[in-house]
Write a protein that holds these residues in place. Structure first.
Motif, PDB file in Angstrom:
ATOM      1  N   ASN A  49       0.820  -1.213   0.000  1.00 49.92           N
ATOM      2  CA  ASN A  49       0.000   0.000   0.000  1.00 49.92           C
ATOM      3  C   ASN A  49       0.861   1.274   0.000  1.00 49.92           C
ATOM      4  O   ASN A  49       0.347   2.366   0.251  1.00 49.92           O
ATOM      5  CB  ASN A  49      -0.913   0.029   1.228  1.00 49.92           C
ATOM      6  CG  ASN A  49      -1.941  -1.084   1.202  1.00 49.92           C
ATOM      7  OD1 ASN A  49      -2.428  -1.465   0.141  1.00 49.92           O
ATOM      8  ND2 ASN A  49      -2.264  -1.616   2.365  1.00 49.92           N
ATOM      9  N   SER A 181     -10.719  -1.105  -0.190  1.00 51.88           N
ATOM     10  CA  SER A 181      -9.383  -1.695  -0.174  1.00 51.88           C
ATOM     11  C   SER A 181      -9.251  -2.975  -0.970  1.00 51.88           C
ATOM     12  O   SER A 181      -8.150  -3.317  -1.411  1.00 51.88           O
ATOM     13  CB  SER A 181      -8.955  -1.949   1.277  1.00 51.88           C
ATOM     14  OG  SER A 181      -9.839  -2.862   1.910  1.00 51.88           O
ATOM     15  N   HIS A 209      -7.104   5.008   1.462  1.00 54.72           N
ATOM     16  CA  HIS A 209      -6.506   4.641   0.181  1.00 54.72           C
ATOM     17  C   HIS A 209      -6.614   5.762  -0.850  1.00 54.72           C
ATOM     18  O   HIS A 209      -6.199   5.584  -1.999  1.00 54.72           O
ATOM     19  CB  HIS A 209      -7.159   3.368  -0.355  1.00 54.72           C
ATOM     20  CG  HIS A 209      -6.919   2.175   0.507  1.00 54.72           C
ATOM     21  ND1 HIS A 209      -5.784   1.396   0.429  1.00 54.72           N
ATOM     22  CD2 HIS A 209      -7.671   1.632   1.496  1.00 54.72           C
ATOM     23  CE1 HIS A 209      -5.848   0.421   1.320  1.00 54.72           C
ATOM     24  NE2 HIS A 209      -6.978   0.542   1.979  1.00 54.72           N
ATOM     25  N   LYS A 241       0.295   4.306   4.532  1.00 51.69           N
ATOM     26  CA  LYS A 241       0.168   3.985   3.108  1.00 51.69           C
ATOM     27  C   LYS A 241       0.946   5.029   2.300  1.00 51.69           C
ATOM     28  O   LYS A 241       2.158   4.960   2.213  1.00 51.69           O
ATOM     29  CB  LYS A 241      -1.309   3.887   2.740  1.00 51.69           C
ATOM     30  CG  LYS A 241      -2.001   2.726   3.471  1.00 51.69           C
ATOM     31  CD  LYS A 241      -3.455   2.611   3.152  1.00 51.69           C
ATOM     32  CE  LYS A 241      -4.083   1.371   3.784  1.00 51.69           C
ATOM     33  NZ  LYS A 241      -4.050   1.358   5.255  1.00 51.69           N
ATOM     34  N   THR A 366      -1.405  -4.179  -6.442  1.00 51.88           N
ATOM     35  CA  THR A 366      -1.309  -2.748  -6.146  1.00 51.88           C
ATOM     36  C   THR A 366      -0.067  -2.172  -6.812  1.00 51.88           C
ATOM     37  O   THR A 366       1.014  -2.743  -6.755  1.00 51.88           O
ATOM     38  CB  THR A 366      -1.250  -2.493  -4.627  1.00 51.88           C
ATOM     39  OG1 THR A 366      -0.209  -3.282  -4.044  1.00 51.88           O
ATOM     40  CG2 THR A 366      -2.568  -2.838  -3.963  1.00 51.88           C
TER      41      THR A 366
END
Length: 396
Positions: A49, A181, A209, A241, A366
């Motif tokens: 993340n 997420s 996020h 993050k 990601t």
């Protein structure tokens, strides 16, 4: 008579293994960067993340080391005793300025922030209206509050309005993630704010996020949507993050934050984060705000991945965020594809129930600003090969 605790736990673990839902921690050697050594294997990390690539940024580590030399390694007490350091105070002021709120309050983790805020402000006789795919910490905060909970269909503002119509005479809290997420999609924030206004509810958004990725100076999805503190009175986000550090915060009007400080049990009864960590987070906030070049690069990588995935016929979700899930269905298939990718040098997590619904196990890919175009292209090639091989085995 009860079995021994060891026997009981052994049965539970065996059941998890049998369902292909056993999860284990990989040991990462060195920094948590775009390329890591996981369980002794060097691989490109596509399940982080760290959206702006700041977690291994030398400037943050240097800031933390300098602060540690003068401030030590621990805060030694909770915030309301003697744990609140000048670095914490400065971080809170800078966070409030970033997201355009009067005040911010730092927690040790995002989980502590969400559980603490919801349970501090809501109680029996109140109503919480929540998205079906909200993060577990928001779900648990609602449970702990004692308020009556209403769940609306994922990202469906009209259904949220119907659930608000069902609320009783107490306070009403409408709560959602901004970017979800596990799916990477975005809540209809403006529509939810309209419904909250018309129903006398307080809209709470966890922008974990979105912060650092979207909006002017990376101020998040809420800022991008132009929603101020009257429209979103409770704004939460994390520092672990895009900021590249650890911790979380809630931001809002001065009196709202003071009320939370006076009553959030997860803050009151927790030792404050180390001051040196707050110093590192301040460096991360400054770099995230100034990180337009990182955001431009990240958005280009997202577009590149999505275009490549579509060209290959890969089942990507409708997501413009760094979170790009590939829904594979059953647990065994997700695990097998994840393991095959690791053998090719790509770390991609297999997400299975109970994190996601049964039948929707997936790879959660990601992308970060620390990745390069060639790494994204290589991942796409590996995905095509691995999924084709898996499909051939299923058809045989």
């Amino acid at each position: 008579m009860s079995a021994t605790l060891a026997a009981y736990c052994g049965e539970r673990v065996a059941a998890v293994r049998a369902a292909e839902r056993f999860r284990r921690r990989r040991v990462i050697e060195g920094a948590h960067a775009p390329v890591v050594v996981a369980d002794g294997r060097r691989c490109v990390n596509f399940c982080s993340n760290d959206y702006l690539g700041l977690a291994a940024e030398p400037a943050l580590a240097q800031r933390m080391a300098r602060a540690g030399e003068t401030l030590g390694t621990g805060s030694a007490a909770s915030q309301l005793v003697t744990g609140h350091n000048a670095e914490h105070a400065a971080l809170e002021a800078e966070l409030a300025d970033w997201v355009g709120r009067e005040r911010a309050l730092v927690f040790s983790t995002g989980y502590a922030a969400n559980v603490g805020v919801l349970s501090a402000l809501m109680t029996r006789g109140d109503d919480i209206v929540a998205d079906a795919l909200n993060h577990a910490s928001l779900i648990d905060g609602a449970r702990l509050s004692g308020a009556h909970k209403h769940v609306y269909a994922h990202a469906d503002a009209a259904d949220a309005a119907r659930k608000l119509d069902d609320c009783c005479a107490g306070n009403r809290l409408l709560v959602t993630d901004s970017v979800f997420s596990m799916d990477g999609d975005t809540a209809p924030l403006a529509a939810l704010a309209d419904h909250a206004d018309s129903h006398g509810a307080w809209l709470t958004v966890d922008d974990a996020h979105g912060l650092g990725v979207f909006g002017r100076e990376g101020a998040g999805r809420v800022a991008e949507a132009g929603l101020n503190s009257q429209r979103v009175p409770l704004l939460l986000a994390t520092l672990g993050k895009s900021v590249g550090a650890a911790g979380a915060f809630v931001a809002g009007d001065e009196v709202v934050i003071e009320a939370i400080l006076q009553s959030a049990r997860s803050l009151i009864f927790s030792t404050a984060p180390p001051p040196a960590l707050a110093a590192a987070a301040r460096q991360g906030v400054a770099m995230a705000r100034a990180g337009d070049d990182r955001r431009v690069h990240l958005m280009a990588l997202i577009a590149r991945f999505r275009a490549g995935a579509r060209a290959l016929g890969l089942p990507v979700n409708d997501s413009d965020s760094p979170i790009q899930p590939l829904i594979l269905g059953d647990e065994a298939r997700a695990l097998a594809v994840s393991d095959a990718l690791l053998a090719r040098g790509f770390l991609v997590g297999a997400i299975r129930p109970p994190t996601v619904a049964p039948g929707s196990s997936r790879l959660r890919i990601t992308l970060t600003a620390g990745h390069g175009e060639s790494q994204v292209d290589a991942l796409l090639d590996a995905l095509a090969d691995v999924l084709a091989a898996a499909e051939s085995r299923r058809s045989a």
